[in-house]
Design an enzyme around this catalytic site. Structure first.
Site, short mmCIF file in Angstrom:
data_model
loop_
_atom_site.label_atom_id
_atom_site.label_comp_id
_atom_site.label_asym_id
_atom_site.label_seq_id
_atom_site.Cartn_x
_atom_site.Cartn_y
_atom_site.Cartn_z
N GLU A 41 -11.05 -3.38 -48.98
CA GLU A 41 -9.76 -3.51 -48.28
C GLU A 41 -9.70 -2.59 -47.07
OE1 GLU A 41 -10.10 -3.69 -51.56
OE2 GLU A 41 -9.46 -5.77 -51.69
N TRP A 55 -17.08 -0.26 -48.06
CA TRP A 55 -16.61 -0.29 -46.67
C TRP A 55 -17.57 0.40 -45.70
CZ3 TRP A 55 -17.04 4.76 -45.95
CH2 TRP A 55 -16.95 5.56 -47.08
N ASN A 56 -18.61 1.07 -46.20
CA ASN A 56 -19.39 1.94 -45.30
C ASN A 56 -20.25 1.15 -44.31
OD1 ASN A 56 -21.11 1.18 -47.42
ND2 ASN A 56 -22.33 3.04 -47.24
N GLU A 94 -22.85 12.74 -55.67
CA GLU A 94 -23.11 12.14 -54.35
C GLU A 94 -22.07 12.63 -53.34
OE1 GLU A 94 -22.40 7.92 -54.20
OE2 GLU A 94 -23.77 7.63 -52.54
N GLY A 148 -21.60 -0.72 -54.38
CA GLY A 148 -20.51 0.23 -54.58
C GLY A 148 -20.96 1.42 -55.39
N SER A 149 -20.00 2.09 -55.99
CA SER A 149 -20.32 3.32 -56.71
C SER A 149 -20.91 3.02 -58.09
CB SER A 149 -19.04 4.14 -56.87
OG SER A 149 -18.10 3.38 -57.60
N LYS A 178 -15.36 -10.38 -52.29
CA LYS A 178 -14.24 -9.45 -52.14
C LYS A 178 -14.75 -8.23 -51.38
CE LYS A 178 -12.53 -6.02 -53.99
NZ LYS A 178 -12.21 -5.31 -52.72
N GLU A 197 -26.18 -2.60 -56.51
CA GLU A 197 -26.59 -1.68 -55.43
C GLU A 197 -25.61 -0.53 -55.46
OE1 GLU A 197 -29.19 -1.93 -53.63
OE2 GLU A 197 -29.77 -4.03 -53.55
N LEU A 198 -26.00 0.58 -56.09
CA LEU A 198 -25.00 1.63 -56.38
C LEU A 198 -25.28 2.92 -55.62
CD1 LEU A 198 -24.78 0.86 -60.21
CD2 LEU A 198 -23.51 -0.18 -58.33
N CYS A 200 -25.41 5.13 -48.39
CA CYS A 200 -25.93 5.30 -49.76
C CYS A 200 -27.32 5.92 -49.76
CB CYS A 200 -25.94 3.97 -50.49
SG CYS A 200 -26.83 2.70 -49.59
P1 NAD Z 1 -16.47 1.46 -55.01
O1 NAD Z 1 -17.41 1.25 -56.13
O2 NAD Z 1 -15.20 2.19 -55.25
O3 NAD Z 1 -16.07 0.02 -54.37
C1 NAD Z 1 -17.02 -0.96 -54.06
C2 NAD Z 1 -16.39 -2.33 -54.10
O4 NAD Z 1 -16.04 -2.67 -55.44
C3 NAD Z 1 -15.10 -2.45 -53.29
O5 NAD Z 1 -14.99 -3.75 -52.74
C4 NAD Z 1 -14.05 -2.27 -54.37
O6 NAD Z 1 -12.82 -2.78 -53.97
C5 NAD Z 1 -14.69 -3.09 -55.49
N1 NAD Z 1 -14.19 -2.97 -56.86
C6 NAD Z 1 -14.24 -3.97 -57.77
N2 NAD Z 1 -13.72 -3.61 -58.92
C7 NAD Z 1 -13.31 -2.38 -58.79
C8 NAD Z 1 -12.66 -1.49 -59.67
N3 NAD Z 1 -12.38 -1.82 -60.93
N4 NAD Z 1 -12.37 -0.27 -59.20
C9 NAD Z 1 -12.69 0.09 -57.94
N5 NAD Z 1 -13.31 -0.74 -57.07
C10 NAD Z 1 -13.60 -1.96 -57.48
O7 NAD Z 1 -17.33 2.14 -53.86
P2 NAD Z 1 -16.84 2.96 -52.59
O8 NAD Z 1 -16.46 4.32 -53.00
O9 NAD Z 1 -15.88 2.14 -51.81
O10 NAD Z 1 -18.23 3.01 -51.76
C11 NAD Z 1 -19.08 4.06 -51.80
C12 NAD Z 1 -20.16 3.88 -52.83
O11 NAD Z 1 -20.93 2.73 -52.55
C13 NAD Z 1 -21.13 5.05 -52.80
O12 NAD Z 1 -21.43 5.43 -54.13
C14 NAD Z 1 -22.35 4.47 -52.12
O13 NAD Z 1 -23.56 5.12 -52.42
C15 NAD Z 1 -22.31 3.07 -52.61
N6 NAD Z 1 -23.13 2.20 -51.75
C16 NAD Z 1 -24.31 1.72 -52.24
C17 NAD Z 1 -25.12 0.94 -51.44
C18 NAD Z 1 -26.43 0.40 -51.94
O14 NAD Z 1 -26.94 -0.53 -51.35
N7 NAD Z 1 -27.00 0.92 -53.01
C19 NAD Z 1 -24.73 0.65 -50.14
C20 NAD Z 1 -23.52 1.13 -49.68
C21 NAD Z 1 -22.72 1.92 -50.50
#
Ligand code: NAD
Length: 478
Positions: free
Chosen positions: A178, A151-152, A381, A228-229, A175, A250-251, A284
């Protein structure tokens, strides 16, 4: 006020889905409910999968020029609607409106980049060892794609996936988070109104874990791309293994900043304060471990704090606001715990350190100095507006500390010496290195991490390549 109806997009039709469940969408600046996010049922997901297979066949069969024309029209619609989409983005994410406008303009530019780059999915001819044989390497779209994003950056995170996939000739089921659904729906409308065939793009929301495991188990998609994470990245990669889907990950990151003794300190402080507190630190690539040469340490902390103190917190729609809220209450709890842990271990609180106000999820711009290396925030992080600062004495020592974590996304170096810059760039274990500035994400350049920050790139020609597969055609006697 919130000018979007949150819907799913399945087989070219915007709809509420058949699950019946939904979750409230909260404005993080006011805690008001902006709307309801409908959940996709398993049947909805299956329809999206079938449609993405059909959409892929249609989209792949079109010429790259015809695909490009539709993408260019979508980019123009994004530009035309920039102000409206940015407002939706600010209301659901909280970032200042000016940053949101830049982000939507970036989404349009990324779409234009891939619309053009798709025309350059070149193969090659390899001279054969046998007379009469012609060997051709052909690049093909990999197939239907599954995209998941945080979402960021509600626009940038998803557009790199959507436009990258479309530019290569793939269909995609996206996806989005949310927390920020309206931005995704508004961008999807641009593609649909630009003439994207049904099924090429789907947008679904719901319970993240259930959605990702159902979609990834299907043999229809051939690729998973996540922003995501690291924890979710590992989980999705494990799920993708069962059908051997390729992944782009991309984590998370934990970016070191090294300020050498010869750096232009004012320039470094101006740049780093802006980078640190942008999007309330929820970036990130946000600078998160500040290593300052001991000869400049005190001046840096003093100047950094003086600048950070002037940052005005507020609702992103207020033109005076420089930093908005965090995305959710749970993030404020993490910030408070990280500050408490650092102070327990001997850090000095030089600025902030607390929740601001009692409405909205605001946290003060925070500076922790004299950072002990064993504090939780030095390895986990932070993803928030906290700058942990410590000093270093020698080159080898700071490189070792900078490279000490499993992460490897962004890193930053400040120096006036080209020799020292080159030496530091080479030594850092990171996918991205910014020297004397922090602009490391553009539509034209590859963006991505190494080690537990993931692998694969988005943007640039590498970003297109990620959605292509290679076929060798060897002809004899034709
Ligand atoms: P997150 O990993 O919890 O969620 C990311 C996405 O994955 C969301 O759409 C989420 O709904 C989905 N998802 C799919 N399956 C999932 C599951 N089993 N459990 C949870 N989520 C699931 O990430 P977040 O906390 O919303 O976002 C922050 C993280 O994203 C940070 O670690 C940040 O560094 C990273 N990020 C990385 C980049 C990059 O380009 N490397 C860019 C932006 C954010």
């Amino acid at each position: 006020m919130y000018d979007e109806t949150i819907e799913l997009l399945i087989d070219g039709v915007f709809c509420q889905g058949s699950d019946g469940r939904s979750q409230p969408l909260i404005n993080p600046a006011s805690e008001e409910v902006l709307g309801q996010v409908p959940y996709a049922s398993t049947a909805d997901l299956d329809r999206a999968l079938e449609a993405s297979a059909k959409g892929f066949a249609v989209w792949k069969a079109m010429t790259t020029h015809a695909r490009s024309a539709i993408m260019m029209r979508a980019a123009q619609l994004m530009d035309d609607r920039k102000e409206t989409i940015a407002r939706i983005l600010t209301l659901e994410n909280g970032k200042p409106l000016g940053e949101a406008v830049i982000e939507v303009a970036f989404a349009a530019e990324v779409t234009r980049f891939y619309a053009e780059e798709g025309k350059r999915a070149y193969g090659r001819i390899i001279p054969a060892r046998t007379p009469g044989v012609r060997q051709m390497v052909v690049k093909e779209p990999v197939g239907p794609v599954l995209g998941f994003a945080a979402w960021n950056f509600p626009a940038s995170n998803i557009i790199r996936k959507i436009s990258g996939a479309l530019g290569a000739g793939c269909s995609i089921i996206m996806k989005p988070a949310e927390e920020t659904p309206g931005t995704a729906v508004a961008l999807a409308r641009c593609f649909q109104e630009a003439g994207l065939p049904a099924g090429v793009l789907a947008v679904v929301f719901g319970e993240a874990a259930a959605i990702s495991s159902h979609l990834i188990a299907s043999p229809i998609p051939k690729k998973v791309t996540l922003t995501g994470s690291t924890a979710v990245g590992k989980l999705l990669q494990r799920q993708a293994a069962d059908t051997l889907k390729r992944c782009t990950m991309e984590l998370g990151g934990h970016s070191p900043v090294i300020v050498h003794a010869d750096a232009d300190l004012d320039q470094a402080m101006d740049t780093l304060v802006a980078a640190k507190f942008r999007n309330a630190g929820q970036v990130c690539t946000s600078p998160t471990r500040f290593f300052i040469h001991e000869s400049r340490y005190e001046a840096f902390v003093e100047g950094f704090v003086a600048r950070a103190r002037t940052i005005r917190l507020g609702n992103g729609l207020d033109p005076e606001t420089r930093m908005g809220p965090m995305i959710a209450k749970r993030r404020l709890d993490v910030m408070e715990a990280m500050v408490a842990d650092a102070l327990d271990r001997g850090a000095t609180l030089s600025l902030g350190g607390r929740r601001a106000g009692n409405r909205g999820f605001f946290f003060e711009p925070t500076v922790l100095s004299d950072m002990p290396q064993d504090a939780r925030i030095m390895s986990e992080e932070p993803f928030g507006p906290i700058a942990p600062i410590s000093s270093f004495a020698a080159f080898d020592e700071v490189v070792e500390r900078a490279n000490a974590l499993p992460y490897g996304l962004a890193s930053f170096v400040f120096t006036r010496s080209m020799t020292l810059a080159a030496k530091t760039e080479e030594a850092l274990n990171a996918g991205l290195v910014g020297v004397n500035h922090t602009v490391i994400s553009t539509p034209d350049t590859p963006f991505g991490g190494v080690n537990e920050s993931g692998y694969g790139s988005e943007s640039g020609s590498e970003g297109l390549e990620a959605f292509l597969r290679t076929k060798l055609v060897s002809e004899y006697g034709v």
